[in-house]
Design an enzyme around this catalytic site. Structure first.
Site, PDB file in Angstrom:
ATOM      1  CG  HIS A 264      -1.813   1.186   1.328  1.00  9.71           C
ATOM      2  ND1 HIS A 264      -3.118   1.181   0.889  1.00  9.71           N
ATOM      3  CD2 HIS A 264      -1.593   2.446   1.786  1.00  9.71           C
ATOM      4  CE1 HIS A 264      -3.653   2.375   1.084  1.00  9.71           C
ATOM      5  NE2 HIS A 264      -2.757   3.163   1.626  1.00  9.71           N
ATOM      6  CD  GLU A 265       1.553   3.747   3.695  1.00 11.56           C
ATOM      7  OE1 GLU A 265       1.785   4.845   3.134  1.00 11.56           O
ATOM      8  OE2 GLU A 265       0.486   3.521   4.297  1.00 11.56           O
ATOM      9  CG  HIS A 268       0.215   6.256  -0.729  1.00 15.18           C
ATOM     10  ND1 HIS A 268      -0.785   7.007  -1.306  1.00 15.18           N
ATOM     11  CD2 HIS A 268      -0.377   5.609   0.320  1.00 15.18           C
ATOM     12  CE1 HIS A 268      -1.924   6.818  -0.628  1.00 15.18           C
ATOM     13  NE2 HIS A 268      -1.702   5.965   0.354  1.00 15.18           N
ATOM     14  CD  GLU A 294      -5.646   5.778   0.463  1.00  9.21           C
ATOM     15  OE1 GLU A 294      -5.451   4.673   0.983  1.00  9.21           O
ATOM     16  OE2 GLU A 294      -4.914   6.767   0.685  1.00  9.21           O
TER      17      GLU A 294
HETATM   18 ZN    ZN Z   1      -3.078   5.276   1.836  1.00  6.72          ZN
END
Ligand code: ZN
Length: 500
Positions: A264-265, A268, A294
């Site tokens: 997830h990170e 980003h 997101e």
């Molecule tokens: Zn996030």
């Protein structure tokens, strides 16, 4: 290059230096600072952020921007610099409308409220937080009245986090999603559930770090432009496109958590690492739209990371790094990373029930800002919605309305961006398959970097210069809709849970 433009660029550099030092201190505080070092550092951080704020709101800056906005200067700029000048001028004019004494009072109320929230959460008692929340709501309304006079409050708040988005659109797409997701979730929950014991065991923290690095590299995170730290909650921090850092947190009985936080990170960070370096140190340099941001972390985490084909080429390597995982076949692992269950805590929810956590918060925010529901009535309303959407009633407020910190500092309107991100992902998945072919096949061949490259070209390189609507238009030439996400859910979970 005009004199004004030269001066402006020098000024931006100075602003960036302050930004850099502030971020560095923040990183240090969150990742490795000894407990007793905090106080001195937070004083220093306050000093530098105040200086930074002064630079960002200085009359000198406004003069430069106004000069650059005159036709003869403006037309000499390229489209990117035009965007930057327009954006900075708009922001400075908005900030200017906030009276200084009001601003000071607002910051103070927010700081007190954050502390009260923490206390209330630990004590599992909403009444400690209630009077502070009431004040935060009040100053939030007042702030919007200054910055966006004449605009409906909740729409102005939504626009802050996802520019161009409004509640009419969100109502439409959330309703679209609900009408099909509620019956699908019911079907899933009634089906035979995976055996979570298959992954039970002890997973060494240092080995988990090796898996995290392996996964980050695999998806396209560039370690020459980033690094990983350890913190209480995972986050991504961007200095420039050449230095984007992520953090992780490890639970030795739950390896899935750090794997998916890394992905997830990592999503980003891949976004930020691939923004056009020309935008470094400007407002264009980091994507300022939370829904779009997101959408990228969730695309990696859910659409790619929770796909069985993602793991096919690498599962054995991961098992070798975490030998405890050898007792779980790929199928067991796959079912567990897609285990759907109703749960209290948003941040621990699976990708399906996660949607309900956000819909609930969105409806609560509308109740606060549209229906003026008094704060004392909010916990009961929360619990009522939790029962309706997740068939659960929190035992206390800390696993109910007090679980997230967003409202304590006035971040109303932020929650919907998480679900907007997933909704965009449905659209991006469709577009990616049209242009690249089957994502399953690409993943199974271990060619995920092809997808990363596609996202770099279609979305990442533009930073903030494309508004959310423009991103959608450019990537999938259509209006936002929840249907593609719903199709993805139906297809995937019919197979995972052998639904009919
Ligand atoms: Zn996030």
């Amino acid at each position: 290059m005009s004199e004004t433009f030269k001066k402006f660029q020098e000024y931006l550099k100075k602003m960036d230096y302050y930004n850099h030092i502030g971020s560095l201190m923040y990183w240090d505080m969150r990742t490795q600072m000894p407990k007793e070092g905090f106080e001195a550092c937070s004083d220093a951080l306050t000093y530098f952020s105040t200086e930074q704020f002064k630079l960002a709101t200085a009359p000198e800056l406004k003069e430069m921007l106004t000069a650059l906005r005159t036709p003869e200067e403006f037309e000499a700029l390229d489209a990117d610099w035009q965007f930057i000048v327009k954006r900075m001028l708009r922001d400075i004019e908005k900030d200017e409308r906030i009276p200084q004494d009001f601003y000071t009072r607002m910051v103070q109320i927010q700081t007190e409220s954050e502390a009260a929230w923490e206390e209330a959460k630990n004590a599992k008692d909403f009444s400690i937080f209630a009077p502070h929340l009431a004040k935060v709501i009040e100053v939030t309304k007042q702030r919007v009245a200054y910055t966006d006079p004449g605009k409906e409050v909740y729409d102005a708040l939504l626009d802050q986090y996802e520019e161009g988005m409004d509640s009419e659109t969100i109502d439409r797409i959330f309703e679209e999603l609900k009408s099909e997701l509620i019956p699908l979730t019911r079907q899933i929950l009634a089906a035979e559930q995976p055996d979570e014991q298959k992954l039970a065991g002890f997973y060494d923290k240092d080995q988990q770090k090796k898996v995290q690095d392996y996964l980050l590299k695999y998806i396209g995170f560039d370690f020459a432009k980033g690094c990983v730290g350890e913190s209480e909650h995972p986050f991504t921090l961007n200095f420039s496109s050449k230095d984007v850092r992520v953090t992780n947190h490890y639970y030795e009985d739950a390896p899935i958590s750090s794997m998916f936080s890394a992905i997830h990170e990592g999503g980003h960070a891949i976004f930020e690492q691939n923004v056009n370096p020309k935008y470094d140190g400007t407002v264009a340099g980091s994507c300022g739209y939370m829904g779009i941001h997101e959408s990228q972390s969730r695309f990696y985490e859910n659409i790619l990371g929770r796909n069985k084909n993602f793991w096919k080429p690498i599962y054995e390597d991961v098992q070798n790094l975490l030998p405890e995982l050898k007792k779980a076949e790929l199928d067991d692992f796959y079912r567990e990373i897609n285990h759907v269950r109703n749960s209290f805590i948003r941040t621990e929810a699976d990708e399906v029930t996660y949607c309900f956590h956000i819909i609930l918060r969105y409806e609560m925010e509308k109740a606060i800002f549209r229906d003026q529901v008094p704060v004392e009535e909010l916990p009961a309303l929360w619990n009522e919605k939790m029962k309706a959407y997740l068939d659960l009633v929190p035992a206390d407020d800390s696993e109910g309305i007090l679980q997230d910190m967003h409202w304590s500092d006035g971040s109303f309107g932020y929650f919907p961006s998480y679900l907007l991100g997933s909704i965009y992902d449905g659209l991006f998945l469709e577009a990616a398959e049209e242009e690249l072919g089957s994502i399953d096949e690409i993943l199974a061949k271990g060619e995920i970097k092809k997808i990363t490259k596609w996202l770099n070209e279609k979305i990442h390189q533009y930073g903030s210069t494309r508004l959310p609507k423009e991103v959608l238009e450019a990537v999938c030439s259509r209006e936002v809709s929840a249907k593609p996400l719903m199709n993805y859910f139906k297809k995937k979970y019919t197979e995972v849970y052998s639904l009919r």
